[in-house]
Design a protein around this motif. Sequence first.
Motif, PDB file in Angstrom:
ATOM      1  N   HIS A   1      79.204 -78.809 -13.706  1.00  0.00           N
ATOM      2  CA  HIS A   1      79.381 -79.828 -12.659  1.00  0.00           C
ATOM      3  C   HIS A   1      80.785 -80.382 -12.633  1.00  0.00           C
ATOM      4  CE1 HIS A   1      79.236 -83.972 -11.045  1.00  0.00           C
ATOM      5  NE2 HIS A   1      78.477 -83.397 -10.100  1.00  0.00           N
ATOM      6  N   ASP A   2      81.312 -80.672 -13.792  1.00  0.00           N
ATOM      7  CA  ASP A   2      82.643 -81.301 -13.852  1.00  0.00           C
ATOM      8  C   ASP A   2      83.724 -80.388 -13.281  1.00  0.00           C
ATOM      9  OD1 ASP A   2      81.479 -83.474 -15.027  1.00  0.00           O
ATOM     10  OD2 ASP A   2      81.927 -82.834 -17.082  1.00  0.00           O
ATOM     11  N   LYS A   3      83.558 -79.075 -13.419  1.00  0.00           N
ATOM     12  CA  LYS A   3      84.589 -78.127 -12.980  1.00  0.00           C
ATOM     13  C   LYS A   3      84.570 -77.915 -11.481  1.00  0.00           C
ATOM     14  CE  LYS A   3      86.365 -73.504 -13.947  1.00  0.00           C
ATOM     15  NZ  LYS A   3      86.194 -72.270 -14.738  1.00  0.00           N
ATOM     16  N   TYR A   4      83.358 -77.941 -10.887  1.00  0.00           N
ATOM     17  CA  TYR A   4      83.248 -77.603  -9.465  1.00  0.00           C
ATOM     18  C   TYR A   4      82.816 -78.785  -8.590  1.00  0.00           C
ATOM     19  CZ  TYR A   4      83.412 -72.863 -11.309  1.00  0.00           C
ATOM     20  OH  TYR A   4      83.801 -71.722 -11.950  1.00  0.00           O
ATOM     21  N   LYS A   5      82.865 -80.031  -9.084  1.00  0.00           N
ATOM     22  CA  LYS A   5      82.373 -81.172  -8.324  1.00  0.00           C
ATOM     23  C   LYS A   5      83.260 -81.521  -7.135  1.00  0.00           C
ATOM     24  CE  LYS A   5      84.662 -84.525 -11.347  1.00  0.00           C
ATOM     25  NZ  LYS A   5      84.464 -85.679 -12.268  1.00  0.00           N
ATOM     26  N   ASP A   6      84.549 -81.139  -7.190  1.00  0.00           N
ATOM     27  CA  ASP A   6      85.483 -81.510  -6.118  1.00  0.00           C
ATOM     28  C   ASP A   6      85.482 -80.514  -4.962  1.00  0.00           C
ATOM     29  OD1 ASP A   6      86.263 -83.695  -7.612  1.00  0.00           O
ATOM     30  OD2 ASP A   6      87.849 -82.574  -8.653  1.00  0.00           O
ATOM     31  N   LEU A   7      84.712 -79.426  -5.048  1.00  0.00           N
ATOM     32  CA  LEU A   7      84.686 -78.425  -3.980  1.00  0.00           C
ATOM     33  C   LEU A   7      83.739 -78.860  -2.867  1.00  0.00           C
ATOM     34  CD1 LEU A   7      84.493 -75.104  -6.060  1.00  0.00           C
ATOM     35  CD2 LEU A   7      86.537 -76.195  -5.077  1.00  0.00           C
ATOM     36  N   ASP A   8      84.192 -78.687  -1.613  1.00  0.00           N
ATOM     37  CA  ASP A   8      83.285 -78.969  -0.500  1.00  0.00           C
ATOM     38  C   ASP A   8      82.400 -77.749  -0.246  1.00  0.00           C
ATOM     39  OD1 ASP A   8      84.875 -77.082   0.782  1.00  0.00           O
ATOM     40  OD2 ASP A   8      86.078 -78.607   1.820  1.00  0.00           O
TER      41      ASP A   8
ATOM     42  N   GLN B   1      84.295 -74.396   0.571  1.00  0.00           N
ATOM     43  CA  GLN B   1      84.910 -73.825  -0.630  1.00  0.00           C
ATOM     44  C   GLN B   1      83.861 -73.274  -1.586  1.00  0.00           C
ATOM     45  OE1 GLN B   1      87.122 -77.298  -1.869  1.00  0.00           O
ATOM     46  NE2 GLN B   1      89.021 -76.585  -0.876  1.00  0.00           N
ATOM     47  N   ARG B   2      82.745 -73.974  -1.667  1.00  0.00           N
ATOM     48  CA  ARG B   2      81.662 -73.501  -2.542  1.00  0.00           C
ATOM     49  C   ARG B   2      81.118 -72.146  -2.045  1.00  0.00           C
ATOM     50  NH1 ARG B   2      78.715 -76.615  -6.081  1.00  0.00           N
ATOM     51  NH2 ARG B   2      79.579 -78.666  -6.543  1.00  0.00           N
TER      52      ARG B   2
END
Length: 492
Positions: free
Chosen positions: A54-61, A64-65
């Motif tokens: 979660h911490d690595k990919y939490k900033d992707l919309d 982008q996901r």
Amino acid sequence: MAKRKAENRSFLDKWEAEYLFTYVKDKPVCLVCGVNVAVSKEYNIRRHYETKHHDKYKDLDMTQRSQKVEEMKISLVSQQNMFKKATSQSEAAVKASYIVAAEIAKSARPFNEGEFMKKCMMKVCDLVCPEKKQAFSNVSLSRNTVADRTCDLATNLYDQLMEKGKDFVAFSLAVDESCDASDTAQLSVFIRGVDSNLCVTEELLGFKSMHGTTTGKEIFEEVSKCVTEIKLPWDKLVALTTDGAPAMCGKKSGLVGMVREKMREENCAGELTVYHCIIHQEALCAKALKMEHVMTTVTQVVNFIRAKGLNHRQFKSFLEECGSEYADVPHHTEVRWLSRGKVLNRCFELREEICQFLETKGKDTAELREQKFLCELAFLCDISSHLDALNLQLQGRGRIITDMYAAVRAFKTKLCLWENQMLQGNPCHFPCCQSIKAQISTAVFPCAQFAEKLSVLAGDLPTSMPRNASLNCLVIPSQLMWKMHQPTSKWS
């Protein structure tokens, strides 16, 4: 309740973008670390994502996901294809190892030949396809591997034979005992069976080494073991083919008598039909020519040349100096029936060179130069060649007795034709005789004597079907395996 539970555990497409998971072979797989989740429930998938990634990919919309998911899925497919390719290459290497082991076994070569073959393959690979070197290197051909592969193949063939044996409605056996180069008796047992669809199976049933005596009782015990091990009932045995040895064809203490006794003990209703191997009969008929004195002289000459290494080397050098078409003379071995014709023909072609060489060694060559001996040698060469051609025609897998007897009958017809031509002084089917006749007087060439020998040979050939030979003859094994002797006779 069960339906609701199944629906709750089905993988939803939206989880790919939300939790970076995909569905592979009925299991949710994390696209980031490749971990499988045992139960396809959103709670389990969400817990894995929140605790691990979660911490690595939490900033992707979401856009982008989605792109990230597609990249990860492509990477996962490429990894899977790589593993599939590795598995395919491994299977190909194992299959190639079995193929090479089968060829080594068929050619009766030692198991360590595999290592030599692999070295040759690697040398060829370096020049032809160096990019495939690793694939060739993965093929295991060590001595132990080839031995294990050969055992696996033999076991598989035996299992196939046992499976086919369950469907046999009738089967026959061919049995032969002969000594090898070390004077060990080798017993070979062939089987030919037929099922209800008239599908014929012909195979080597057993090959046994017999280190003691070879009486009819001991041969029967080995044959009985072969039949018992393959679980074939004795009441389906319809025919037995042997040679004419007493231990084989004896009515009481021979193999034939004991097999019939065994069938009576098993309350078998059918009658056993016994055959004499037709190829063995054809070889015996060749002795009716009564020209042993010619063969003895030729054998003595060949053994004088081949028995001692110095004589052999000098003879080959002599042939090279003379510019001869041939470089050597072959050995003759009594058990190797086809070697007779080859030795005779080679000695006839090299008769002048042989006489010159023997004279340099101080040997008397008067007999070899006699016109009568040369005529007999020429006739024996030609008739041996014809008999060898017949012998080869009778051999081979899938032969049935009717075809074999047809070949013998046709050969007898040829003998009658040749006899008439010989009486007329026209040996057109005997090239060696034609060559000698052109060198000597026509009156000296014994046409009448050779015509009489052709008549005797025609009378001794088996040209009628054996008594009681019915459709059972269709399952008679066509030939026996004869172990080859190495030449051991000497002449000084």
